[in-house]
Write an enzyme that holds these catalytic residues in place. Structure first.
Site, PDB file in Angstrom:
ATOM      1  N   ASN A   1     -24.396  16.686  29.512  1.00 20.70           N
ATOM      2  CA  ASN A   1     -25.858  16.688  29.423  1.00 20.70           C
ATOM      3  C   ASN A   1     -26.310  18.056  29.916  1.00 20.70           C
ATOM      4  O   ASN A   1     -26.322  18.313  31.120  1.00 20.70           O
ATOM      5  CB  ASN A   1     -26.423  15.564  30.307  1.00 20.70           C
ATOM      6  CG  ASN A   1     -27.937  15.642  30.441  1.00 20.70           C
ATOM      7  OD1 ASN A   1     -28.599  16.353  29.680  1.00 20.70           O
ATOM      8  ND2 ASN A   1     -28.488  14.916  31.409  1.00 20.70           N
TER       9      ASN A   1
ATOM     10  N   HIS B   1     -33.164   8.914  30.964  1.00 18.74           N
ATOM     11  CA  HIS B   1     -32.552   9.651  32.075  1.00 18.74           C
ATOM     12  C   HIS B   1     -33.514   9.639  33.268  1.00 18.74           C
ATOM     13  O   HIS B   1     -34.730   9.696  33.090  1.00 18.74           O
ATOM     14  CB  HIS B   1     -32.245  11.085  31.639  1.00 18.74           C
ATOM     15  CG  HIS B   1     -31.422  11.820  32.648  1.00 18.74           C
ATOM     16  ND1 HIS B   1     -31.974  12.381  33.767  1.00 18.74           N
ATOM     17  CD2 HIS B   1     -30.093  12.053  32.712  1.00 18.74           C
ATOM     18  CE1 HIS B   1     -31.003  12.941  34.486  1.00 18.74           C
ATOM     19  NE2 HIS B   1     -29.852  12.756  33.867  1.00 18.74           N
TER      20      HIS B   1
ATOM     21  N   GLY C   1     -26.698  15.909  40.600  1.00 20.25           N
ATOM     22  CA  GLY C   1     -26.939  17.309  40.960  1.00 20.25           C
ATOM     23  C   GLY C   1     -26.859  17.589  42.445  1.00 20.25           C
ATOM     24  O   GLY C   1     -27.281  18.648  42.915  1.00 20.25           O
TER      25      GLY C   1
ATOM     26  N   SER D   1     -22.722  14.106  39.695  1.00 20.82           N
ATOM     27  CA  SER D   1     -21.780  15.023  40.355  1.00 20.82           C
ATOM     28  C   SER D   1     -20.323  14.794  39.948  1.00 20.82           C
ATOM     29  O   SER D   1     -19.411  14.878  40.776  1.00 20.82           O
ATOM     30  CB  SER D   1     -21.933  14.956  41.877  1.00 20.82           C
ATOM     31  OG  SER D   1     -23.234  15.376  42.255  1.00 20.82           O
TER      32      SER D   1
ATOM     33  N   GLU E   1     -34.422  11.833  35.257  1.00 21.74           N
ATOM     34  CA  GLU E   1     -35.371  12.962  35.322  1.00 21.74           C
ATOM     35  C   GLU E   1     -36.572  12.718  34.418  1.00 21.74           C
ATOM     36  O   GLU E   1     -37.683  13.128  34.721  1.00 21.74           O
ATOM     37  CB  GLU E   1     -34.637  14.272  34.971  1.00 21.74           C
ATOM     38  CG  GLU E   1     -33.727  14.706  36.113  1.00 21.74           C
ATOM     39  CD  GLU E   1     -32.504  15.486  35.701  1.00 21.74           C
ATOM     40  OE1 GLU E   1     -32.440  15.975  34.558  1.00 21.74           O
ATOM     41  OE2 GLU E   1     -31.590  15.604  36.542  1.00 21.74           O
TER      42      GLU E   1
ATOM     43  N   GLU F   1     -26.116   6.010  36.519  1.00 24.48           N
ATOM     44  CA  GLU F   1     -26.305   7.275  37.224  1.00 24.48           C
ATOM     45  C   GLU F   1     -27.145   7.040  38.485  1.00 24.48           C
ATOM     46  O   GLU F   1     -28.383   7.040  38.419  1.00 24.48           O
ATOM     47  CB  GLU F   1     -27.024   8.282  36.327  1.00 24.48           C
ATOM     48  CG  GLU F   1     -26.253   8.658  35.085  1.00 24.48           C
ATOM     49  CD  GLU F   1     -26.624  10.059  34.598  1.00 24.48           C
ATOM     50  OE1 GLU F   1     -25.701  10.846  34.371  1.00 24.48           O
ATOM     51  OE2 GLU F   1     -27.817  10.354  34.479  1.00 24.48           O
TER      52      GLU F   1
ATOM     53  N   LYS G   1     -29.182  19.334  29.899  1.00 24.41           N
ATOM     54  CA  LYS G   1     -30.549  19.389  30.436  1.00 24.41           C
ATOM     55  C   LYS G   1     -31.276  20.600  29.835  1.00 24.41           C
ATOM     56  O   LYS G   1     -31.072  20.899  28.669  1.00 24.41           O
ATOM     57  CB  LYS G   1     -30.514  19.407  31.966  1.00 24.41           C
ATOM     58  CG  LYS G   1     -29.640  18.272  32.523  1.00 24.41           C
ATOM     59  CD  LYS G   1     -29.774  18.049  33.985  1.00 24.41           C
ATOM     60  CE  LYS G   1     -28.859  16.894  34.390  1.00 24.41           C
ATOM     61  NZ  LYS G   1     -29.058  16.470  35.768  1.00 24.41           N
TER      62      LYS G   1
HETATM   63  P1  PGA Z   1     -24.819  16.121  37.427  1.00 22.21           P
HETATM   64  O1  PGA Z   1     -25.881  15.437  36.429  1.00 22.21           O
HETATM   65  O2  PGA Z   1     -23.456  15.959  36.809  1.00 22.21           O
HETATM   66  O3  PGA Z   1     -25.241  17.567  37.501  1.00 22.21           O
HETATM   67  O4  PGA Z   1     -24.923  15.418  38.735  1.00 22.21           O
HETATM   68  C1  PGA Z   1     -25.593  14.225  35.765  1.00 22.21           C
HETATM   69  C2  PGA Z   1     -26.750  13.816  34.891  1.00 22.21           C
HETATM   70  O5  PGA Z   1     -27.912  14.022  35.283  1.00 22.21           O
HETATM   71  O6  PGA Z   1     -26.548  13.286  33.778  1.00 22.21           O
END
Ligand code: PGA
Length: 243
Positions: free
Chosen positions: A9, A96, A171, A204, A98, A165, A11
């Protein structure tokens, strides 16, 4: 047999030229990737055409990060299923955290987006997960079950991927312990009418924890943010378990 899917992903990262640079570093590392796993790149809309032009004949499938429920219309800033399908997009991330946190996405809009995606033949990757506060309050299960219950109304469970998630692990470098992720994913699976849905873990995921994550019996893949941006790191992830 449940399908294993390792999805990146991106982003809001990578221009078109950075996408080409990524592919130059990444594609040569797939020569010996076992074919028991699917590889997906969920890129910004502006990179989808670049991916579709450069991935012919490769085993990478293209994903988007959102899609609107209407076929077309006055929805400034949104994208339709037909626009994605024309660019050979196969998967689309929906809900997601976010988007839920910063863009007002609700379980109801998630449900509408899922329906539209399936109607167009896209495979949605539905994201669910709890915040740190919700986890600390013992609400992990109830939050996720509600996201599933409302999000999945009228959804075909044959044509769906779910990503668990935990928001506090995204992140942050603070990965959810793999046995805990396995436990929650097992609970998610019990809520579904189709127990063979691919359920990924996200939050992560890195080259140094992918093997442990993928050894968990309930976990069928990973949705990867940060570590999918670097071709070497993402290659290590898709090549997990390879000696
Ligand atoms: P990350 O993000 O691997 O940077 O923690 C995962 C995601 O938001 O899908």
């Amino acid at each position: 047999m449940r399908k294993v899917i390792i999805a990146g992903n991106w982003k809001m990262f990578k221009t078109q030229s950075e996408t080409i640079e990524f592919l130059q570093g990444f594609l040569p590392q797939l020569d010996t990737t076992p074919d028991d796993r699917d590889i997906v790149l969920c890129a910004p809309f502006t990179d989808l055409g670049t991916l579709s032009r450069n991935l012919h004949g490769s085993r990478i499938q293209i994903g988007a990060q959102n899609v609107h429920w209407a076929e077309s219309g006055a929805f400034t800033g949104e994208i339709s299923t037909a626009m994605l399908v024309e660019l050979s997009v196969r998967y689309v991330i929906i809900g997601h955290s976010e988007r839920r946190q910063f863009f007002g996405e609700t379980d109801e809009t998630v449900n509408q987006r899922l329906k539209a995606a399936q109607k167009a033949g896209l495979i949605p990757i539905l994201c669910v997960g709890e915040s740190k506060q919700q986890r600390d309050a013992g609400e992990t299960e109830s939050v996720i079950f509600q996201q599933l219950e409302k999000g999945l109304v009228g959804i075909d469970q044959q044509n769906l991927v779910i990503a668990y998630e935990p928001i506090w692990a995204i992140g942050t470098g603070d990965t959810c312990a793999s046995d805990e992720a396995n436990r929650v994913i097992g609970l998610i699976r019990k809520q579904l009418s189709n127990p063979n849905i691919t359920i990924q873990y996200g939050g992560s995921v890195k080259p140094d924890n992918i093997d442990e994550i993928m050894m968990q019996p309930e976990i069928d893949g990973a949705l990867v943010g940060g570590a999918s941006l670097n071709p070497q790191d993402f290659a290590k992830l898709v090549n997990y378990g390879k000696i």
